[in-house]
Design an enzyme around this catalytic site. Sequence first.
Site, PDB file in Angstrom:
ATOM      1  N   HIS A 199      -8.319  -4.938  -0.800  1.00 39.48           N
ATOM      2  CA  HIS A 199      -7.025  -4.097  -0.023  1.00 39.48           C
ATOM      3  C   HIS A 199      -6.767  -4.901   1.377  1.00 39.48           C
ATOM      4  O   HIS A 199      -7.463  -4.611   2.288  1.00 39.48           O
ATOM      5  CB  HIS A 199      -7.432  -2.791  -0.112  1.00 39.48           C
ATOM      6  CG  HIS A 199      -6.274  -1.972   0.189  1.00 39.48           C
ATOM      7  ND1 HIS A 199      -5.309  -1.655  -0.851  1.00 39.48           N
ATOM      8  CD2 HIS A 199      -5.714  -1.430   1.473  1.00 39.48           C
ATOM      9  CE1 HIS A 199      -4.366  -0.920  -0.166  1.00 39.48           C
ATOM     10  NE2 HIS A 199      -4.485  -0.574   1.074  1.00 39.48           N
ATOM     11  N   SER A 229       0.790  -0.855   0.205  1.00 41.81           N
ATOM     12  CA  SER A 229       0.133   0.026   0.104  1.00 41.81           C
ATOM     13  C   SER A 229       0.901   1.250  -0.055  1.00 41.81           C
ATOM     14  O   SER A 229       1.635   1.421  -0.701  1.00 41.81           O
ATOM     15  CB  SER A 229      -0.851  -0.153   1.420  1.00 41.81           C
ATOM     16  OG  SER A 229      -1.937   0.947   0.983  1.00 41.81           O
ATOM     17  N   ASP A 255      -9.783  -3.893  -5.291  1.00 43.74           N
ATOM     18  CA  ASP A 255      -9.132  -3.026  -4.644  1.00 43.74           C
ATOM     19  C   ASP A 255      -9.105  -1.616  -5.467  1.00 43.74           C
ATOM     20  O   ASP A 255      -8.804  -1.681  -6.918  1.00 43.74           O
ATOM     21  CB  ASP A 255      -7.460  -3.187  -4.578  1.00 43.74           C
ATOM     22  CG  ASP A 255      -6.713  -2.264  -3.673  1.00 43.74           C
ATOM     23  OD1 ASP A 255      -7.368  -1.234  -3.246  1.00 43.74           O
ATOM     24  OD2 ASP A 255      -5.323  -2.517  -3.662  1.00 43.74           O
TER      25      ASP A 255
END
Length: 316
Positions: free
Chosen positions: A285, A161, A255
Amino acid sequence: MPVLPELVPMLARIDEARGRLPDASMSAAERRAVIHRGMDHRAATVVRPAPPVVQTDHDIEVEGGRITVRGYTPEGAGPLPCHVYVHGGGWWLGTLDHRDALCARLAVDTRCVVVSVAHRLAPEHRFPLPVHDCHTAVRWVADHADLLGIDASRLSIGGDSSGANLAAATALMIRDEGGPSLLAQVLEIPVLDLTMDRTYANEAEGPLVLTRDELAAAIEGYCAVEDRRRPYASPLLAGDLTGLPPALIMTAEYDLLRDEGEAYGELLRRAGGSAEVVRWAGHVHGSHEMSAVLESAREWQSRVAGFLRDAFKGQG
């Protein structure tokens, strides 16, 4: 495919919890402390327990301050390769403790030393300071190979991320500043375009753990508008992607960031580099961490370990 059935109860709990998040009247530090308690619980319940490793913290000097890096060393004779890992959390959340089990597992499965970086957090420390923290950490690792028991000619970097954003930016910075050399980069569910200009084609396809508003708020706290097109903020917008280490890019089907990760892989290949892009069906995610409850999360992590073993083997 539909979202993985094991994730459906978790998604319902996330939607319910959004209404209980600390409000903006609290300071960033206060809000962070509240959210970290939930992250502590998640780390203790959805991730496989850590295998035995030697865990050591090192306090290192960075621009305008100090940070901690944590090494995870598996059993066996060295020197070993080293993977520098950068945690996610929207640039403003996350601790070394939250990734202890993941990093220890990667160290054992890859047979390398993993060094996790506690970069300084936004909004107290905004772009580009966290990128410089990660860059300094990689250089410190290379300069302290004997202390860490590593082979400094076999280094890689990665993260998930926002941590993948910092890892990709660090790889660019290392290329631009002439080292230390990296053999590989692993970018998991990466955020790579802080302008949010591109079309998120999958936004209406299914449940999203990370929403557009949440992403926008995280970017706002991390990076000024006028800086968001800079390569070290948005690697996807870098004009020159030549000379970068081979990449493994892992994306999740449901995501918001899926498409930009896959676009980055295509741009790396067009620039003459190597990029393996894997989209994980049914994942959301952050579900790649859930190795205690998802077989495919264990497969995801095994794929990362295998990629790194191959990269290190080629240099060994």
